[in-house]
Design a protein around this motif. Structure first.
Motif: not given
Length: 142
Positions: A46-64
């Motif tokens: 992937e390009p070395n850019e921030p994740l598009p907004g709002g994707l952290i909850d989709l990608v990262a588990t609560s533990r992560e």
């Protein structure tokens, strides 16, 4: 020889070979190995850019989300590592995984898929792109 794809889009590698392909708009990556040395292999880029907004909850588990600071969570590191784990895992289990099915531990260089109790070694490379690699050792490397 050409690398053909199955109906689901998975590359068909020659006998004794494992591999993975990845690309985005401006670059492509490939990883290949002998199956007796590396039993499963996945790569993502992937390009070395921030994740598009709002994707952290989709990608990262609560533990992560508890393990990593917001700066890391906003990067694409977990995204590419989870995609690489998926690509390494799919030929073994033929099961579609969601981001929440894969737990990444960057400190121990592992990706774990709970639903099939399977662990992969992971590597991460950052430059103009973020490259994630996931693999398991082959039968000659145990």
């Amino acid at each position: 020889m050409p690398i053909l794809k199955t109906q689901s889009g998975v590359p068909t590698w020659p006998a004794g070979i494992v591999g993975s392909l990845a690309h985005h708009d401006t670059v492509a990556a490939a990883a290949i190995a002998e199956k007796k040395i590396i039993g499963a292999l996945g790569i993502d880029i992937e390009p070395n850019e921030p994740l598009p907004g709002g994707l952290i909850d989709l990608v990262a588990t609560s533990r992560e989300q508890g393990m990593y600071d917001s700066r890391l969570l906003q990067r694409r590191d977990l995204f590419v590592l989870k995609e690489a784990v998926y690509k390494a895992c799919f030929p073994l289990c033929n099961e579609i995984l969601e981001f929440q099915d894969v737990e990444i531990d960057i400190n121990s260089n592992t990706g774990y898929v709970k639903k099939i109790n399977c662990t992969f070694s992971i590597d991460l490379y950052n430059s103009k792109n973020v490259v994630g690699l996931a693999y398991q050792k082959g039968t000659d490397q145990r």
